[in-house]
Scaffold this motif. Structure first.
Motif, mmCIF file in Angstrom:
data_model
loop_
_atom_site.group_PDB
_atom_site.id
_atom_site.type_symbol
_atom_site.label_atom_id
_atom_site.label_comp_id
_atom_site.label_asym_id
_atom_site.label_seq_id
_atom_site.Cartn_x
_atom_site.Cartn_y
_atom_site.Cartn_z
ATOM 1 N N ASP A 190 0.018 -32.244 -14.131
ATOM 2 C CA ASP A 190 -0.240 -33.637 -13.773
ATOM 3 C C ASP A 190 0.284 -33.896 -12.374
ATOM 4 O O ASP A 190 1.137 -33.164 -11.862
ATOM 5 N N MET A 191 -0.198 -34.968 -11.760
ATOM 6 C CA MET A 191 0.294 -35.330 -10.442
ATOM 7 C C MET A 191 1.776 -35.674 -10.546
ATOM 8 O O MET A 191 2.211 -36.345 -11.479
ATOM 9 N N GLY A 192 2.563 -35.174 -9.592
ATOM 10 C CA GLY A 192 3.992 -35.431 -9.582
ATOM 11 C C GLY A 192 4.805 -34.319 -10.218
ATOM 12 O O GLY A 192 6.031 -34.291 -10.066
ATOM 13 N N ASP A 193 4.185 -33.381 -10.957
ATOM 14 C CA ASP A 193 4.911 -32.247 -11.541
ATOM 15 C C ASP A 193 5.426 -31.344 -10.427
ATOM 16 O O ASP A 193 4.845 -31.254 -9.351
ATOM 17 N N SER A 194 6.511 -30.667 -10.704
ATOM 18 C CA SER A 194 7.040 -29.678 -9.768
ATOM 19 C C SER A 194 6.581 -28.299 -10.215
ATOM 20 O O SER A 194 6.720 -27.935 -11.380
ATOM 21 N N VAL A 195 6.019 -27.540 -9.278
ATOM 22 C CA VAL A 195 5.538 -26.198 -9.592
ATOM 23 C C VAL A 195 6.089 -25.205 -8.583
ATOM 24 O O VAL A 195 6.441 -25.548 -7.460
ATOM 25 N N MET A 196 6.170 -23.961 -9.028
ATOM 26 C CA MET A 196 6.531 -22.840 -8.164
ATOM 27 C C MET A 196 5.240 -22.074 -7.882
ATOM 28 O O MET A 196 4.405 -21.911 -8.762
ATOM 29 N N ILE A 197 5.089 -21.598 -6.634
ATOM 30 C CA ILE A 197 3.888 -20.888 -6.211
ATOM 31 C C ILE A 197 4.197 -19.396 -6.126
ATOM 32 O O ILE A 197 5.251 -19.000 -5.617
ATOM 33 N N ASP A 198 3.254 -18.569 -6.602
ATOM 34 C CA ASP A 198 3.408 -17.122 -6.520
ATOM 35 C C ASP A 198 3.484 -16.710 -5.052
ATOM 36 O O ASP A 198 2.621 -17.074 -4.247
ATOM 37 N N HIS A 199 4.516 -15.963 -4.706
ATOM 38 C CA HIS A 199 4.775 -15.611 -3.310
ATOM 39 C C HIS A 199 3.709 -14.694 -2.743
ATOM 40 O O HIS A 199 3.462 -14.695 -1.530
ATOM 41 N N SER A 200 3.025 -13.926 -3.586
ATOM 42 C CA SER A 200 2.011 -12.993 -3.082
ATOM 43 C C SER A 200 0.774 -13.717 -2.557
ATOM 44 O O SER A 200 -0.035 -13.116 -1.836
ATOM 45 N N THR A 201 0.610 -14.996 -2.874
ATOM 46 C CA THR A 201 -0.546 -15.745 -2.384
ATOM 47 C C THR A 201 -0.297 -16.378 -1.025
ATOM 48 O O THR A 201 -1.229 -16.894 -0.420
ATOM 49 N N VAL A 202 0.936 -16.341 -0.546
ATOM 50 C CA VAL A 202 1.288 -16.966 0.732
ATOM 51 C C VAL A 202 1.899 -15.910 1.643
ATOM 52 O O VAL A 202 2.858 -15.235 1.277
ATOM 53 N N ASN A 203 1.341 -15.745 2.831
ATOM 54 C CA ASN A 203 1.906 -14.829 3.819
ATOM 55 C C ASN A 203 2.731 -15.632 4.804
ATOM 56 O O ASN A 203 2.224 -16.542 5.445
ATOM 57 N N SER A 204 4.003 -15.278 4.923
ATOM 58 C CA SER A 204 4.847 -15.976 5.879
ATOM 59 C C SER A 204 5.405 -14.981 6.891
ATOM 60 O O SER A 204 5.595 -13.803 6.596
ATOM 61 N N ALA A 205 5.696 -15.467 8.090
ATOM 62 C CA ALA A 205 6.149 -14.596 9.179
ATOM 63 C C ALA A 205 7.516 -14.002 8.900
ATOM 64 O O ALA A 205 7.817 -12.888 9.328
ATOM 65 N N GLU A 206 8.355 -14.713 8.159
ATOM 66 C CA GLU A 206 9.711 -14.210 7.910
ATOM 67 C C GLU A 206 9.729 -13.017 6.961
ATOM 68 O O GLU A 206 10.703 -12.268 6.904
ATOM 69 N N ASP A 207 8.644 -12.787 6.207
ATOM 70 C CA ASP A 207 8.612 -11.695 5.237
ATOM 71 C C ASP A 207 7.982 -10.423 5.770
ATOM 72 O O ASP A 207 7.857 -9.442 5.037
#
Length: 149
Positions: free
Chosen positions: A79-96
């Motif tokens: 639902d809107m307003g819920d807190s979720v965690m995102i799978d890290h493999s779907t996001v590429n970040s420069a620090e990793d």
């Protein structure tokens, strides 16, 4: 001799013509039915065999559907307003880039859900994460208290 279908125990030829194809007499199986005397009898036999095959196939399909449903869980609903965690493999970040995969965090977040359109969830990402804010629900986990699932 034609192979029998495992689910109906009829050969395809028998289902179509209500008799087995001609074979060398000493190779014929002993359980073959008598041939029909008239076209009407033949049509009845074909109809009965087709109905029996359809009933057996429906039973098998229901059983396979039950097996599938037993091992598959329904997708989670957010639902809107819920807190979720995102799978890290779907996001590429420069620090990793220089960090080994074993040492990377499995989940990023928590992030607040801003919109849902099944099977996608849109989250409020910080500017530091250069990614599109919409993710599939299979890449999200609900944040509960101080621990993630």
């Amino acid at each position: 001799m034609q192979l029998l279908t495992r689910r109906t125990w009829f050969s395809p030829f028998y289902l179509a013509f209500a008799l087995q194809p001609c074979m060398v007499p000493h190779l014929q199986p002993t359980h073959m039915p008598e041939t029909c005397n008239s076209g009407h009898d033949l049509a009845e036999v074909i109809l009965m065999n087709m109905q029996k095959a359809q009933r057996l196939m429906k039973t098998v399909q229901e059983r396979q559907s039950k097996y599938y449903d037993d091992i598959h869980m329904p997708a989670p609903h957010y639902d809107m307003g819920d807190s979720v965690m995102i799978d890290h493999s779907t996001v590429n970040s420069a620090e990793d880039v220089n960090r080994p995969v074993k040492l990377r965090a499995r989940w990023l977040g928590p992030f607040r859900v801003t919109a849902t359109q099944f099977p996608n969830v849109t989250v409020e990402l910080p500017v530091a994460i250069p990614a599109h804010p919409t993710f599939r629900v299979s890449n999200c986990v609900r944040k509960i208290g101080n621990q993630s699932r």
